[in-house]
Write an enzyme that holds these catalytic residues in place. Structure first.
Site, PDB file in Angstrom:
ATOM      1  CB  SER A  24      -9.432  15.919   4.664  1.00  0.00           C
ATOM      2  OG  SER A  24      -9.837  14.812   3.865  1.00  0.00           O
ATOM      3  CG  ASN A 111      -3.115   8.522  -4.317  1.00  0.00           C
ATOM      4  OD1 ASN A 111      -3.737   8.776  -3.291  1.00  0.00           O
ATOM      5  ND2 ASN A 111      -2.019   7.776  -4.336  1.00  0.00           N
ATOM      6  CB  THR A 156       4.568  60.309  -8.915  1.00  0.00           C
ATOM      7  OG1 THR A 156       5.133  61.616  -8.724  1.00  0.00           O
ATOM      8  CG2 THR A 156       4.048  60.192 -10.350  1.00  0.00           C
ATOM      9  CG  HIS A 157       7.275  60.038  -5.354  1.00  0.00           C
ATOM     10  ND1 HIS A 157       8.316  59.176  -5.081  1.00  0.00           N
ATOM     11  CD2 HIS A 157       7.428  60.419  -6.650  1.00  0.00           C
ATOM     12  CE1 HIS A 157       9.079  59.054  -6.161  1.00  0.00           C
ATOM     13  NE2 HIS A 157       8.558  59.788  -7.133  1.00  0.00           N
ATOM     14  CB  SER A 278     -17.311  54.787  15.308  1.00  0.00           C
ATOM     15  OG  SER A 278     -16.921  54.785  16.667  1.00  0.00           O
ATOM     16  CE  LYS A 284     -13.922  56.970  12.773  1.00  0.00           C
ATOM     17  NZ  LYS A 284     -12.697  57.234  12.045  1.00  0.00           N
ATOM     18  CG  ASN A 286     -14.873  54.103  10.232  1.00  0.00           C
ATOM     19  OD1 ASN A 286     -14.323  55.194  10.112  1.00  0.00           O
ATOM     20  ND2 ASN A 286     -15.189  53.577  11.405  1.00  0.00           N
ATOM     21  CD  GLU A 291     -10.429  50.617   7.174  1.00  0.00           C
ATOM     22  OE1 GLU A 291      -9.579  50.917   8.014  1.00  0.00           O
ATOM     23  OE2 GLU A 291     -11.652  50.681   7.379  1.00  0.00           O
ATOM     24  CE1 TYR A 318      -2.558  12.650  -2.367  1.00  0.00           C
ATOM     25  CE2 TYR A 318      -1.786  10.987  -0.827  1.00  0.00           C
ATOM     26  CZ  TYR A 318      -2.580  12.078  -1.105  1.00  0.00           C
ATOM     27  OH  TYR A 318      -3.386  12.601  -0.137  1.00  0.00           O
ATOM     28  CD  GLN A 323      -6.101  15.008   4.085  1.00  0.00           C
ATOM     29  OE1 GLN A 323      -6.301  13.911   3.614  1.00  0.00           O
ATOM     30  NE2 GLN A 323      -6.173  15.260   5.371  1.00  0.00           N
ATOM     31  CE  LYS A 326      -8.092  17.784  -0.289  1.00  0.00           C
ATOM     32  NZ  LYS A 326      -6.866  17.463  -1.062  1.00  0.00           N
TER      33      LYS A 326
HETATM   34  N1  ARG Z   1      -7.853  12.924   1.291  1.00  0.00           N
HETATM   35  C1  ARG Z   1      -6.668  12.824   0.500  1.00  0.00           C
HETATM   36  C2  ARG Z   1      -6.253  14.163  -0.075  1.00  0.00           C
HETATM   37  O1  ARG Z   1      -6.951  15.086   0.147  1.00  0.00           O
HETATM   38  C3  ARG Z   1      -6.879  11.882  -0.651  1.00  0.00           C
HETATM   39  C4  ARG Z   1      -6.725  10.509  -0.194  1.00  0.00           C
HETATM   40  C5  ARG Z   1      -5.458   9.920  -0.562  1.00  0.00           C
HETATM   41  N2  ARG Z   1      -5.023   9.255   0.594  1.00  0.00           N
HETATM   42  C6  ARG Z   1      -4.096   8.328   0.581  1.00  0.00           C
HETATM   43  N3  ARG Z   1      -3.801   7.789   1.709  1.00  0.00           N
HETATM   44  N4  ARG Z   1      -3.476   7.944  -0.517  1.00  0.00           N
HETATM   45  O2  ARG Z   1      -5.250  14.303  -0.715  1.00  0.00           O
END
Ligand code: ARG
Length: 460
Positions: A24, A111, A156-157, A278, A284, A286, A291, A318, A323, A326
């Site tokens: 990650s 964790n 309205t509408h 465009s 054009k 835009n 948008e 946990y 993970q 994020k």
């Molecule tokens: N990279 C993990 C996360 O984003 C945190 C690590 C926890 N990993 C674990 N094997 N307990 O949540």
């Protein structure tokens, strides 16, 4: 041999497929400053617990600062072998401190670390999002002040309904964004809980001080339950709702701007800096900014759905599924920080075609309600007044006339109460000014709103 945080009980290394699935660091690297701040707080607590000497603490803090500098300058970077931000930073610490670097992990788990890092990141970035929202509000309010008296067809509408002050309409959007800011401010109270000290899930047998860590990191308290501390992602889901709501508000404003800029409306002219051309049609111009604001609300809503779906059915505490929290969170922040400044610029620089807007404000018999309400003031039941004015409208349509162009006779034929002086209410400025009760579109009330909104924005 790649450094892992969990190698001890394994004989063989992980498969490539597992490593690729597990990694990650390519997205959690942005948590570096927060992870290091939490590490410094943890080091101080270990020191106070007698687990680090004065000298060790000093070297530890020095190395953490140096690592932060090295990360910022790009001198220290994650490698393909670093599973996540915590792994990479521990490697950096070991490179600087040797075996002393390995002491920091006592009483701490990834964790509680990751839950802490993400809260710190979000609380920090939520403040930036609020600042960008305020800039958009400021742009809307500046236009609203210019156009408190400018009459626009109120709809309205998407049909002409009653004339409104264009400033009133712009401020309607400001109220929505103000609620968004309130939501984030309120969210922060619940997000301000520190998970650090929870360890993997059960707390620590070492004499740590989670409250002191919480305080050093700017949280209001340490989590009262270590299992909840590492399992809870409400703060992320709730933030994603707030972000999705902002997205919806941006999308509705964006849609209005797309309409206003169209040939059919021609209410506004966008500045060149905030419009696009465009590749084939030379004429054009835009509304891509508006948008994209509309379009990107889709991913903001999707991010909320993504996280809620990840969380549902997860047992305490946990689980590695977490993970997945994020990327939606980072994407929501990135998206808002891209869209908000562009929309603020678009709004600040758009030129309003006042004449066109005002001339079409009464179109579609938009003053019919004013006429009916006049009859009510003369003692006619609204039901009858509504009916009489309805007849007039049909008569006008058939004879291709406006309400104001009816002769005295034509008026009198429909109702004895329709005396020639009723024409006095058939004017747009009068119709706006008459709606002067609290919350109405009268220009005076629009200016009151501006004063109140500016006070509220300044207080934020
Ligand atoms: N990279 C993990 C996360 O984003 C945190 C690590 C926890 N990993 C674990 N094997 N307990 O949540």
């Amino acid at each position: 041999k790649p450094m892992r945080l969990w190698g001890g009980r394994f004989e063989g290394g992980p498969s490539d497929a597992l490593t690729r699935l597990s990694v990650s660091v390519h997205f959690d690297w942005r948590l570096v400053p927060y992870d290091l701040a939490a590490s410094r707080a943890h080091a101080r607590v270990l020191h106070r617990a007698g687990l680090l000497s004065d000298d060790e603490l000093e070297r530890m803090i020095g190395a953490l600062h140096d690592l932060e500098r090295a990360c910022k300058e790009g001198e220290f970077r994650p490698t393909v072998a670093d599973e996540d931000v915590h792994t990479a930073l521990e490697r950096g610490l070991l490179e600087r401190l040797g075996s002393l670097g390995g002491k920091l992990r006592a009483g701490r788990s990834r964790n509680d670390q990751i839950a802490t890092d993400l809260r710190l990141y979000l609380r920090d970035h939520a403040r930036t999002v609020v600042s960008r929202l305020v800039e958009l509000e400021t742009a809307l309010m500046a236009q609203a002040e210019q156009h408190a008296e400018t009459a626009a067809p109120g709809m309205t509408h998407l049909q002409h309904a009653q004339p409104v002050s264009f400033g009133h309409q712009l401020l309607a959007h400001v109220h929505a964004f103000t609620r968004d800011i309130d939501r984030i401010t309120d969210w922060d109270k619940r997000a301000a809980i520190s998970p650090l000290g929870a360890g993997a899930l059960a707390g620590s047998s070492l004499p740590l001080d989670p409250q002191a860590v919480a305080e050093e990191l700017g949280f209001s308290a340490a989590a009262p339950n270590s299992m909840d501390a590492v399992a809870d992602r409400d703060f992320a889901a709730e933030f994603l709702f707030d972000a999705a709501m902002i997205g919806v508000h941006l999308s509705r404003l964006g849609e209005e701007i797309v309409l206003w800029a169209s040939q059919e409306f021609r209410w506004i002219e966008m500045d060149d800096a905030y419009s696009t051309g465009s590749s084939i049609m030379p004429q054009k111009k835009n509304p891509d900014v508006a948008e994209l604001a509309r379009g990107k609300s889709g991913r903001l809503i999707g991010n909320l759905m993504s996280l809620l779906t990840t969380l549902k059915g997860l047992p305490l505490t946990y689980n590695r599924d977490l993970q997945e929290d994020k990327e939606p969170v980072f994407d929501a922040v990135d998206t808002l920080l891209l869209v908000l400044p562009a929309m603020a610029g678009l709004v600040a620089t758009m030129r309003v075609n006042t004449a066109r807007m005002e001339s079409s404000a009464p179109d579609g018999f938009a003053l019919a309600t004013d006429l009916a309400e006049l009859l009510v003031r003369r003692g006619v039941a609204f039901r009858e007044a509504h009916e009489a004015v309805g007849h007039l409208v049909v008569w006008c349509q058939v004879n291709d006339k406006d309400l104001g162009e009816l002769t005295d006779d034509e008026l009198a034929k429909v109702s004895p109460h329709l005396t020639p002086d009723v024409r006095d209410v058939l004017n747009v400025p009068g119709a706006l000014a008459a709606r002067k009760a609290h919350g109405g579109t009268a220009p005076d009330r629009v200016r009151d709103q501006l004063v109140a909104l500016r006070e509220a924005v300044d207080a934020q």
